[in-house]
Design an enzyme around this catalytic site. Structure first.
Site, PDB file in Angstrom:
ATOM      1  N   TYR D  52       0.850  -1.194   0.000  1.00 15.29           N
ATOM      2  CA  TYR D  52       0.000   0.000   0.000  1.00 15.29           C
ATOM      3  C   TYR D  52       0.881   1.238   0.000  1.00 15.29           C
ATOM      4  O   TYR D  52       1.909   1.273   0.679  1.00 15.29           O
ATOM      5  CB  TYR D  52      -0.897   0.012   1.241  1.00 15.29           C
ATOM      6  CG  TYR D  52      -1.925  -1.091   1.251  1.00 15.29           C
ATOM      7  CD1 TYR D  52      -3.225  -0.863   0.790  1.00 15.29           C
ATOM      8  CD2 TYR D  52      -1.603  -2.361   1.690  1.00 15.29           C
ATOM      9  CE1 TYR D  52      -4.167  -1.875   0.785  1.00 15.29           C
ATOM     10  CE2 TYR D  52      -2.541  -3.386   1.686  1.00 15.29           C
ATOM     11  CZ  TYR D  52      -3.827  -3.138   1.233  1.00 15.29           C
ATOM     12  OH  TYR D  52      -4.758  -4.150   1.218  1.00 15.29           O
ATOM     13  N   GLU D  53       0.480   2.272  -0.737  1.00 15.85           N
ATOM     14  CA  GLU D  53       1.351   3.442  -0.859  1.00 15.85           C
ATOM     15  C   GLU D  53       1.539   4.160   0.469  1.00 15.85           C
ATOM     16  O   GLU D  53       2.456   4.949   0.638  1.00 15.85           O
ATOM     17  CB  GLU D  53       0.843   4.412  -1.930  1.00 15.85           C
ATOM     18  CG  GLU D  53      -0.392   5.195  -1.566  1.00 15.85           C
ATOM     19  CD  GLU D  53      -0.835   6.139  -2.690  1.00 15.85           C
ATOM     20  OE1 GLU D  53      -0.145   6.261  -3.713  1.00 15.85           O
ATOM     21  OE2 GLU D  53      -1.894   6.763  -2.506  1.00 15.85           O
ATOM     22  N   SER D  54       0.698   3.823   1.442  1.00 16.72           N
ATOM     23  CA  SER D  54       0.865   4.421   2.769  1.00 16.72           C
ATOM     24  C   SER D  54       2.099   3.885   3.490  1.00 16.72           C
ATOM     25  O   SER D  54       2.473   4.407   4.536  1.00 16.72           O
ATOM     26  CB  SER D  54      -0.387   4.151   3.616  1.00 16.72           C
ATOM     27  OG  SER D  54      -0.754   2.782   3.545  1.00 16.72           O
ATOM     28  N   GLY D  55       2.746   2.854   2.929  1.00 17.16           N
ATOM     29  CA  GLY D  55       4.002   2.362   3.506  1.00 17.16           C
ATOM     30  C   GLY D  55       3.939   0.955   4.069  1.00 17.16           C
ATOM     31  O   GLY D  55       4.747   0.596   4.915  1.00 17.16           O
TER      32      GLY D  55
END
Lengths: 259, 306, 306, 259
Positions: D52-55
């Site tokens: 996920y691009e949130s990390g």
């Protein structure tokens, strides 16, 4: 033990510690600078935080660290970060107020060589190289040099410029190259201390250690040495400074030369 | 199944001529991998490390290296790396090509390598000679008008060896203490060998995901090698063996002594288990001397979100 | 002594016209700071965030902002940010200048700002229109011959507000979970306000130094504000209030409703304590609904080295 | 419940999941793509890791995540990192094999607009903008698009190119610009699926959902639509796929449209 008898290392450490008066963030290596910084924290710079290039901020070593990678620097530290964060955000980020450097060769403008003696391609002596020294010399707001005084070290011309000092002595030399740090401010040796002249940026004698003559110092410096107008005698370590060094900071005398 | 022996991992991922990075800045230095590389007589390696340290001093003395990429060539807190100096100054046992940077330069090279950036910019090398000595260090113009800025090229080793406290069998790796550039070295390399003090269950890793610096995705082999970093150390597991660092200064001054040392401590031994047994026979109290003691992190709550 | 009230921290470090970054990527979004800024009627702010989220939707509706610097303007998982859209599309309540990047572009801007690099290189914007729409995105030649690469300029806010789980009184701050760009935002800013769910003793911080992302050195003010991120969340402390995010979608569609909401929930209240009291009065079970549950990290040993 | 009765969302999710056959690392958002990836993990791609691009890498959500910032994605994940690491080392580092994107406008070469309808300076409708979409479209090895079929979405010309697809259709168009990823491979809609022709890089009809005619699809696409030679009927979700979606992945039918 007679408190007014002290080693030249103890004098150098005390002089270095006093130079940290009021500083808050110092970039430090092992050995004398490490003891000087810890002495300063207990005397003239109570808020001083020690930063090690290995990635440590706010170290609380339980023993005398034997290298900048000593695990005792990590346990109980305020923050431990990657080398990327250390060099990017702390050093290049302009957060380092003062730093200590040493070198195999120093010229009159405080430029440093820790790379080679002789030609780079065919060195007589291959030295360790920059490590972080080049960046420290560029980014630390103030740089302090600690080294024994010797003609082999204090040379007319460096074999290699590892870390920039005041370059060719032009007052705006560093800023013209985009170097943010203030460069060398003080040189502490076993015989005398030196500062850098505001105009000429040349290293000039600022104080002679007790019992040392100008001639003895000049004999170990390759260029004709100038002095500050008010040349002083270096104030020897105080009883309290010696007590801290001997009882708390280096009880085995490893770096204070009492072994 | 990535869990394997050091012998197997080295023979599979460290071919002659490879560009190798056994990183770990002043900590987590994986001597157990280096000894196996020496034992397997790997040749013509390009050895990359910020601090070559004793590990590359030994590999250079053993004739594994044709080139050294580095930023500080010293025995930390002790002095010189005599074997590397002999190679550089006198071509003994063979000439050693060097490619030199500053620490920040090597940091930038790993950052660029990990991120597949062609270069990394850094404000360094102004007024210094290193950029002349190493033409791979260049200067470019800041397009926003602040003037010149130095750049270094990406470093992408063929293989990185990462020593760590713990990993699971898939290669998810957690480190604490001086993490140096371990994460970036792993992401920058084509192949990664993780050498762990402890192999733990996946649930240990998943209990603290922020501590996982290296995901299994980038790991090819996992080697379980307790005390595999001696005479370096693993934070919280054992201490740096400073006596060894001092002793090496004496040993390494003479070529013949080094050959004898390699014969006795590397070639003459089957593997790292034999090395540890020999160490303990020589000094029964060694692990008490190098004991880490206990100071545990206070746990944090990640929560359960159903 | 850095420990202070939100009222004091905002009045001291958030002047009219300031460039402000209240970061926290989809987590740790410090609404308690935003409400105090609105309450103190700060004006002409440049608001920087990767995801403006509801926090900037409210600040824009309240007339605090003259410019928005961002990379994703949406209500995550719900839809539009209607107040910001009104400002951008219709100039209501006032025109809003925008400076737009992609997430990676904003990431690069914070990295450069923290490291005092003039720019950050990234392989993005090829074949896209954003670089035309925003001339601050430029392309330079890779001096190593790989061709063109995009660069973005450093971002150095006047003040960054960092919400975190715990900090000590000096401002040493530890975060876990979605750390986003909190560390880089803090290092990039001229002033930093840390807002912590918990104020802990120095010994808690020092028990796990690798967890300390922000050292006191870069922190100007520390505010102890439990639940200070609602309706966002703090990992392990409370959950995201998705009902609020959905409800805001309805409220924010009408200018008048938003004004009424701001009057009732911000202007009409003395501080965050009053906000929490009002929340709890409206929904007594709210903190049970948003309870985090318990899943603790397994401790690691740092060792004691004497 | 009759298993051969299913929603078009369930069909879209199943079709998307099958496209992940054998993949190991997928970059995913919330909603249908999230369910599709979790369905793939349980069927055609057991080793699939969700990024996920949130990390977050290797998420094990205990509930259906309602945003990419949902804390349930963090607890029990394999690794959670900063946005810098995520975009530098994972995405730009070339570690992402497949990614899902949506958009307000798509053209025949799979270029995407999620920024504005109308003029950028004076938008009719201001959309969210790129977020990470531009970088995902550039670096992911394969890009899959999920979107309802509509003439307002499938347009002749984008108002703004947020994320590059196959650009102007030149086979070497992406590589000439230095774009490493392979670009769009598949478009899944509620009426039909599309692939991209190897030579022309044009989006072509590859399968019609059961009961849908070519004309119905053409009616929602702004350019004259071509088909693959062997046009198929989309294979409907299997009993097992439906069971997984309904009992495990989205029991409340939030994204499968059974609410």
């Amino acid at each position: 033990m007679v408190m007014n008898d002290y080693t030249s290392s103890e004098l150098m450490i005390a002089a270095s510690a006093r130079a940290l008066q009021g500083e808050r963030v110092v970039f430090v290596g092992v050995g004398m600078p490490n003891i000087a910084c810890n002495l300063a924290r207990r005397t003239v710079a109570p808020d001083l935080e020690l930063v090690y290039e290995s990635g440590v901020f706010g170290a609380r070593p339980a023993r005398l660290p034997l290298s900048i990678g000593d695990p005792t620097l990590v346990s109980g530290a305020t923050s431990v970060c990657s080398m990327a964060d250390l060099f990017m955000n702390y050093l290049q980020g302009g957060r380092i107020e003062a730093a200590f450097l040493g070198a195999a060769q120093i010229d009159r403008f405080g430029n440093l060589n820790s790379t080679v003696i002789g030609e780079y391609a065919h060195p007589k002596v291959r030295l360790p190289g920059s490590g972080g020294a080049c960046e420290i010399a560029i980014h630390a707001k103030k740089v302090f040099l600690i080294t024994p005084l010797s003609k082999r070290t204090f040379v007319e011309k460096l074999d290699f410029v590892t870390s920039p000092g005041h370059l060719d002595g032009r007052p705006d030399g560093r800023s013209r190259l985009g170097i943010p740090g203030g460069g060398p401010q003080l040189v502490v040796t076993n015989k005398a201390n030196f500062v850098f002249d505001q105009e000429s940026k040349e290293m000039v004698l600022s104080s002679l250690h007790p019992g040392v003559t100008f001639e003895e110092v000049q004999a170990e410096v390759s260029w004709p040495l100038k002095s500050v107008s008010a040349l002083e005698e270096t104030v020897p370590p105080t009883t309290e400074e010696l007590r801290l060094m001997r009882e708390e900071l280096d009880p085995d005398g490893i770096y204070t030369g009492r072994k | 199944m990535k869990l394997t022996s050091m012998k197997d991992a080295v023979s599979r991922y460290v071919p002659d001529g490879a560009v190798v990075a056994i990183e770990g800045f002043t900590a987590f230095i994986c001597f157990s991998a280096a000894h196996e590389i020496i034992r397997q007589k790997k040749r013509d390696l390009t050895l990359c490390r910020m601090t070559p340290d004793l590990i590359y001093d030994q590999m250079v003395a053993a004739g594994c290296a044709q080139k050294l990429v580095f930023s500080y060539m010293g025995n930390p807190g002790v002095g010189s790396l005599h074997c590397i100096r002999r190679a550089v100054e006198k071509g003994i046992p063979q000439p050693l090509e060097i490619e030199e940077y500053s620490h920040f330069g090597m940091v930038g090279r790993y950052l660029a390598g990990a991120a597949k950036l062609p270069f990394y910019p850094l404000r360094s090398y102004y007024g210094a000679d290193l950029a002349q000595a190493n033409p791979r260090i260049k200067f470019i113009q800041d397009p926003y008008g602040s003037g010149q800025i130095a750049v270094v090229p990406a470093l992408n080793p063929d293989v990185a060896v990462i020593h760590a406290q713990r990993a699971d069998e898939q290669g998810n790796t957690q480190l604490w203490g001086l993490v140096g550039m371990q994460k970036e070295a792993a992401f920058s390399a084509r192949h990664v060998i993780v050498v762990a003090e402890e192999i733990v269950g996946e649930e240990v890793i998943r209990s603290d995901p922020n501590r996982t610096l290296i995901p299994h995705m980038v790991v090819d082999a996992v080697v379980h090698q307790p005390k595999g970093a001696h005479p370096s150390y693993a934070q919280g597991y054992y201490d740096r063996d400073n006596q060894f660092y001092l002793a090496w200064d004496a040993v390494s001054r003479e070529e013949q002594q080094v050959e004898a040392w390699l014969e006795e401590w590397v070639y003459g031994l089957e593997d790292w288990a034999a090395y540890l047994a020999k160490l303990e026979a020589q000094e029964p109290g060694i692990w008490e001397r190098l004991a880490a003691g206990e100071a545990y992190s206070q746990p944090v709550n990640y929560g359960v979100y159903r």
